[in-house]
Design an enzyme around this catalytic site. Structure first.
Site, PDB file in Angstrom:
ATOM      1  N   LYS A  13       0.812  -1.226   0.000  1.00  0.00           N
ATOM      2  CA  LYS A  13       0.000   0.000   0.000  1.00  0.00           C
ATOM      3  C   LYS A  13       0.839   1.266   0.000  1.00  0.00           C
ATOM      4  O   LYS A  13       0.534   2.210  -0.710  1.00  0.00           O
ATOM      5  CB  LYS A  13      -0.909   0.051   1.241  1.00  0.00           C
ATOM      6  CG  LYS A  13      -2.259  -0.540   1.058  1.00  0.00           C
ATOM      7  CD  LYS A  13      -3.015  -0.451   2.381  1.00  0.00           C
ATOM      8  CE  LYS A  13      -2.186  -1.101   3.466  1.00  0.00           C
ATOM      9  NZ  LYS A  13      -2.515  -0.822   4.819  1.00  0.00           N
ATOM     10  N   ARG A  88     -10.377   1.895  10.361  1.00  0.00           N
ATOM     11  CA  ARG A  88     -10.200   0.512  10.784  1.00  0.00           C
ATOM     12  C   ARG A  88     -11.390   0.029  11.612  1.00  0.00           C
ATOM     13  O   ARG A  88     -11.451  -1.152  11.954  1.00  0.00           O
ATOM     14  CB  ARG A  88      -8.936   0.391  11.633  1.00  0.00           C
ATOM     15  CG  ARG A  88      -7.680   0.039  10.838  1.00  0.00           C
ATOM     16  CD  ARG A  88      -6.518   0.168  11.798  1.00  0.00           C
ATOM     17  NE  ARG A  88      -5.367  -0.634  11.489  1.00  0.00           N
ATOM     18  CZ  ARG A  88      -4.295  -0.182  10.860  1.00  0.00           C
ATOM     19  NH1 ARG A  88      -4.267   1.045  10.401  1.00  0.00           N
ATOM     20  NH2 ARG A  88      -3.238  -0.960  10.703  1.00  0.00           N
ATOM     21  N   ARG A 155      11.071  -2.867  10.815  1.00  0.00           N
ATOM     22  CA  ARG A 155      10.121  -2.268  11.744  1.00  0.00           C
ATOM     23  C   ARG A 155       9.848  -3.243  12.882  1.00  0.00           C
ATOM     24  O   ARG A 155       9.751  -4.443  12.654  1.00  0.00           O
ATOM     25  CB  ARG A 155       8.809  -1.983  11.009  1.00  0.00           C
ATOM     26  CG  ARG A 155       8.514  -0.533  10.841  1.00  0.00           C
ATOM     27  CD  ARG A 155       7.409  -0.316   9.864  1.00  0.00           C
ATOM     28  NE  ARG A 155       6.151  -0.932  10.257  1.00  0.00           N
ATOM     29  CZ  ARG A 155       4.993  -0.702   9.618  1.00  0.00           C
ATOM     30  NH1 ARG A 155       4.969   0.106   8.577  1.00  0.00           N
ATOM     31  NH2 ARG A 155       3.888  -1.273  10.012  1.00  0.00           N
ATOM     32  N   ARG A 166      -0.818  -9.310  13.498  1.00  0.00           N
ATOM     33  CA  ARG A 166      -1.358  -8.210  12.673  1.00  0.00           C
ATOM     34  C   ARG A 166      -2.260  -8.731  11.566  1.00  0.00           C
ATOM     35  O   ARG A 166      -3.262  -8.100  11.229  1.00  0.00           O
ATOM     36  CB  ARG A 166      -0.209  -7.388  12.071  1.00  0.00           C
ATOM     37  CG  ARG A 166       0.473  -6.496  13.089  1.00  0.00           C
ATOM     38  CD  ARG A 166       1.748  -5.915  12.541  1.00  0.00           C
ATOM     39  NE  ARG A 166       1.480  -4.854  11.583  1.00  0.00           N
ATOM     40  CZ  ARG A 166       2.315  -4.524  10.591  1.00  0.00           C
ATOM     41  NH1 ARG A 166       3.423  -5.207  10.406  1.00  0.00           N
ATOM     42  NH2 ARG A 166       2.021  -3.548   9.786  1.00  0.00           N
TER      43      ARG A 166
END
Ligand code: AMP
Length: 216
Positions: A13, A88, A155, A166
């Site tokens: 994305k 979200r 990350r 996630r």
């Protein structure tokens, strides 16, 4: 052109948003990037959201909604924007509808194996946020950003345990959001299981087909 990009973490994305942002001259607004930046700066907002980011959990609605409301008021959003990572929750989606009207929602999808391979190899520049991949998009010099010379790291939430969590969180939270925009008739499914040099032209073509003329 007011867009929302939806897709599992690691689908690309950020890369697609950068391409569309450059072509159309609209900002790419990633709530995840905003929060990571605030955590880095050690601001009051950063201190509030740190624990949620580290656990891969959602930041409470009241905080996220206000951050987006303030961001969309800025001058650079006049011609439009790309929202990435927001909404979200249904409450975030409903609040967004009160702030502005969304033209299109691009729903990026790919098989799980592709996503897992991309996420495990993803690296990010600590200084400018540029995204790399150990296999598909390595920097010219290992560990160093091509664009700014900053240090490239993995990350904290791209580690295997956090990735798994996630993906579960993604499926649980985004199904109602996808259905919300499907019902409104503004959702477009975009296959993103191929390299970015194939997916990006696909996105740009789709936007032109929907009547959005690029700036350059
Ligand atoms: P992302 O980069 O989009 O994966 O976001 C990283 C983290 O920021 C998420 O795991 C959440 O903790 C937080 N976050 C980003 N956007 C939102 C949102 N719209 N609602 C709640 N939490 C968010």
């Amino acid at each position: 052109m007011r867009l929302i990009f939806i897709g599992p973490p690691g689908i690309g994305k950020g890369t697609y948003a950068t391409a569309v942002s450059e072509r159309y001259g609209i900002p790419h607004i990633s709530t995840g990037d905003i929060f990571r930046e605030e955590v880095k700066r050690g601001s009051e907002l950063g201190r509030k959201v740190k624990k949620y980011l580290e656990a891969g959990e959602l930041v409470p609605d009241e905080i996220v909604i206000e951050v987006v409301r303030e961001r969309l008021k800025k001058e650079d959003c006049r011609k439009g924007f790309i929202l990435d990572g927001y909404p979200r929750t249904l409450r975030q989606a409903e609040e967004l509808d009160k702030m502005t009207s969304i033209d299109l929602v691009l729903n990026f999808h790919a098989p799980d194996e592709v996503i897992i391979e991309r996420l495990g190899g993803r690296r990010i520049c600590v200084k400018c946020g540029a995204i790399y991949h150990v296999k598909f998009m390595p920097p010219k010099k290992p560990g160093i950003c091509d664009k700014c010379g900053g240090k490239i790291i993995q990350r904290k939430d791209d580690t295997p345990e956090v990735i798994k969590h996630r993906l579960e969180v993604y499926r649980r939270v985004f199904t109602p959001i996808i259905n919300y925009y499907k019902e409104k008739g503004i959702l477009l499914d975009v296959y993103a299981g191929e390299p970015a040099n194939i997916v990006i032209p696909r996105i740009l073509k789709l936007l032109e087909e929907h009547g959005f003329k690029p700036e350059k």
